[in-house]
Enzyme design. Structure first.
Site, PDB file in Angstrom:
ATOM      1  N   ASP A  40      -4.501  -7.121   3.862  1.00  0.00           N
ATOM      2  CA  ASP A  40      -4.749  -5.902   4.553  1.00  0.00           C
ATOM      3  C   ASP A  40      -3.027  -5.066   4.324  1.00  0.00           C
ATOM      4  O   ASP A  40      -2.908  -5.437   5.870  1.00  0.00           O
ATOM      5  CB  ASP A  40      -5.591  -5.452   5.454  1.00  0.00           C
ATOM      6  CG  ASP A  40      -6.208  -3.711   5.166  1.00  0.00           C
ATOM      7  OD1 ASP A  40      -5.804  -2.633   5.309  1.00  0.00           O
ATOM      8  OD2 ASP A  40      -7.304  -3.811   5.179  1.00  0.00           O
ATOM      9  N   ILE A  41      -3.175  -4.278   3.625  1.00  0.00           N
ATOM     10  CA  ILE A  41      -1.677  -3.044   4.277  1.00  0.00           C
ATOM     11  C   ILE A  41      -1.799  -2.302   5.435  1.00  0.00           C
ATOM     12  O   ILE A  41      -0.595  -2.263   5.243  1.00  0.00           O
ATOM     13  CB  ILE A  41      -1.594  -2.834   2.781  1.00  0.00           C
ATOM     14  CG1 ILE A  41      -0.422  -2.582   2.064  1.00  0.00           C
ATOM     15  CG2 ILE A  41      -2.429  -1.207   2.296  1.00  0.00           C
ATOM     16  CD1 ILE A  41      -0.096  -1.632   1.215  1.00  0.00           C
ATOM     17  N   GLN A 103     -16.240   3.494   4.363  1.00  0.00           N
ATOM     18  CA  GLN A 103     -15.782   2.834   3.474  1.00  0.00           C
ATOM     19  C   GLN A 103     -14.809   3.257   2.325  1.00  0.00           C
ATOM     20  O   GLN A 103     -14.864   4.719   2.251  1.00  0.00           O
ATOM     21  CB  GLN A 103     -16.865   1.769   2.429  1.00  0.00           C
ATOM     22  CG  GLN A 103     -16.361   1.305   1.434  1.00  0.00           C
ATOM     23  CD  GLN A 103     -17.647   0.429   0.258  1.00  0.00           C
ATOM     24  OE1 GLN A 103     -18.399   1.152   0.055  1.00  0.00           O
ATOM     25  NE2 GLN A 103     -17.103  -0.305  -0.686  1.00  0.00           N
ATOM     26  N   HIS A 109     -16.061  -6.222   0.288  1.00  0.00           N
ATOM     27  CA  HIS A 109     -15.015  -6.846   0.624  1.00  0.00           C
ATOM     28  C   HIS A 109     -15.491  -6.659   2.068  1.00  0.00           C
ATOM     29  O   HIS A 109     -15.940  -5.882   2.798  1.00  0.00           O
ATOM     30  CB  HIS A 109     -12.802  -6.234   0.575  1.00  0.00           C
ATOM     31  CG  HIS A 109     -12.919  -4.586   0.970  1.00  0.00           C
ATOM     32  ND1 HIS A 109     -13.861  -3.648   0.006  1.00  0.00           N
ATOM     33  CD2 HIS A 109     -12.655  -3.835   2.023  1.00  0.00           C
ATOM     34  CE1 HIS A 109     -13.625  -2.169   0.816  1.00  0.00           C
ATOM     35  NE2 HIS A 109     -12.888  -2.253   2.022  1.00  0.00           N
ATOM     36  N   HIS A 111     -13.975  -7.229   5.968  1.00  0.00           N
ATOM     37  CA  HIS A 111     -12.359  -7.770   6.778  1.00  0.00           C
ATOM     38  C   HIS A 111     -12.355  -8.547   7.455  1.00  0.00           C
ATOM     39  O   HIS A 111     -14.018  -8.685   7.857  1.00  0.00           O
ATOM     40  CB  HIS A 111     -12.230  -6.359   7.632  1.00  0.00           C
ATOM     41  CG  HIS A 111     -12.528  -5.168   6.809  1.00  0.00           C
ATOM     42  ND1 HIS A 111     -11.230  -4.586   6.456  1.00  0.00           N
ATOM     43  CD2 HIS A 111     -13.200  -4.157   6.104  1.00  0.00           C
ATOM     44  CE1 HIS A 111     -11.149  -3.248   5.959  1.00  0.00           C
ATOM     45  NE2 HIS A 111     -12.621  -3.334   5.154  1.00  0.00           N
TER      46      HIS A 111
HETATM   47  P1  5GP Z   1     -12.895  -0.007   4.076  1.00  0.00           P
HETATM   48  O1  5GP Z   1     -12.203   1.310   4.739  1.00  0.00           O
HETATM   49  O2  5GP Z   1     -13.023   0.087   2.090  1.00  0.00           O
HETATM   50  O3  5GP Z   1     -13.778  -0.822   3.847  1.00  0.00           O
HETATM   51  O4  5GP Z   1     -11.219  -0.842   3.525  1.00  0.00           O
HETATM   52  C1  5GP Z   1     -10.738  -0.745   2.960  1.00  0.00           C
HETATM   53  C2  5GP Z   1      -9.804  -1.744   3.215  1.00  0.00           C
HETATM   54  O5  5GP Z   1      -8.206  -2.058   2.305  1.00  0.00           O
HETATM   55  C3  5GP Z   1      -8.283  -1.039   4.302  1.00  0.00           C
HETATM   56  O6  5GP Z   1      -8.997  -1.329   6.113  1.00  0.00           O
HETATM   57  C4  5GP Z   1      -6.936  -0.653   3.699  1.00  0.00           C
HETATM   58  O7  5GP Z   1      -6.568  -0.480   4.933  1.00  0.00           O
HETATM   59  C5  5GP Z   1      -7.367  -1.505   2.745  1.00  0.00           C
HETATM   60  N1  5GP Z   1      -5.852  -0.908   1.209  1.00  0.00           N
HETATM   61  C6  5GP Z   1      -6.401   0.678   1.035  1.00  0.00           C
HETATM   62  N2  5GP Z   1      -4.986   0.437   0.000  1.00  0.00           N
HETATM   63  C7  5GP Z   1      -4.738  -1.136   0.074  1.00  0.00           C
HETATM   64  C8  5GP Z   1      -3.801  -1.594  -1.232  1.00  0.00           C
HETATM   65  O8  5GP Z   1      -3.188  -1.304  -1.852  1.00  0.00           O
HETATM   66  N3  5GP Z   1      -2.840  -3.284  -0.857  1.00  0.00           N
HETATM   67  C9  5GP Z   1      -3.710  -3.602   0.290  1.00  0.00           C
HETATM   68  N4  5GP Z   1      -3.582  -5.252   0.373  1.00  0.00           N
HETATM   69  N5  5GP Z   1      -4.808  -2.963   0.961  1.00  0.00           N
HETATM   70  C10 5GP Z   1      -5.315  -1.730   0.382  1.00  0.00           C
END
Ligand code: 5GP
Length: 146
Positions: A40-41, A103, A109, A111
């Site tokens: 995760d970035i 999200q 995905h 985590h």
């Molecule tokens: P969500 O909010 O959908 O559960 O999590 C999305 C995750 O993707 C977040 O933890 C965010 O830091 C990560 N993320 C967003 N953009 C990128 C990216 O360009 N590359 C990577 N590796 N992770 C990303």
């Protein structure tokens, strides 16, 4: 559903779809025919990994059983590697369904975060150093592939 501004149809241009297509770089931890795991970035703790299916699923509602099983098995591999690399037992497994839950990327995905629920950093806020992510990805991959 629409009242909540939920995204229910899969967008082929989402950031994780672009990764699967090879259009965007990422720090790979593990890959097989049904899943991909990468750093995760904007980690909520050091070693934060995301596991995605190679299926166009927005969230849990769309996930097909064979991909659900594959994501879980990959998550297990990653979690075991995190335990070894970070020398800690505690790893959070988290998955958000819908913008109302927080999200932000609408490709399903999981985590995996080596942290405690009491110490978890903020969600998707602070970008990590690229070299650090590369280093951790390499260590986790080495354990998984050993
Ligand atoms: P969500 O909010 O959908 O559960 O999590 C999305 C995750 O993707 C977040 O933890 C965010 O830091 C990560 N993320 C967003 N953009 C990128 C990216 O360009 N590359 C990577 N590796 N992770 C990303």
């Amino acid at each position: 559903m629409t009242e909540l501004n939920q995204q229910t149809t899969y967008d082929d241009n989402n950031i994780f779809a672009k990764m699967l297509d090879g259009d965007i770089p990422y720090h790979k931890v593990y890959e097989d025919d049904k899943t991909l795991a990468f750093m995760d970035i904007m980690p909520q703790a050091e070693g934060h990994v995301l596991v995605i299916p190679k299926q166009k699923a927005v969230d849990l509602a769309d996930l097909e059983p064979e991909y659900a099983a594959a994501v879980l098995m990959t998550s297990k591999k990653v979690m075991q590697a995190q335990r070894q690399v970070f020398e800690r037992e505690g790893v959070i497994q988290m998955q958000l369904n819908g913008s109302q839950a927080g999200q932000t990327v609408f490709h399903y995905h999981v985590h995996l975060i080596p942290s405690s629920i009491h110490e978890l950093g903020r969600h998707a806020v602070t970008q990590a150093d690229n070299n650090d992510l590369a280093d951790i990805a390499q260590k986790l991959a080495a354990v998984i592939n050993a």
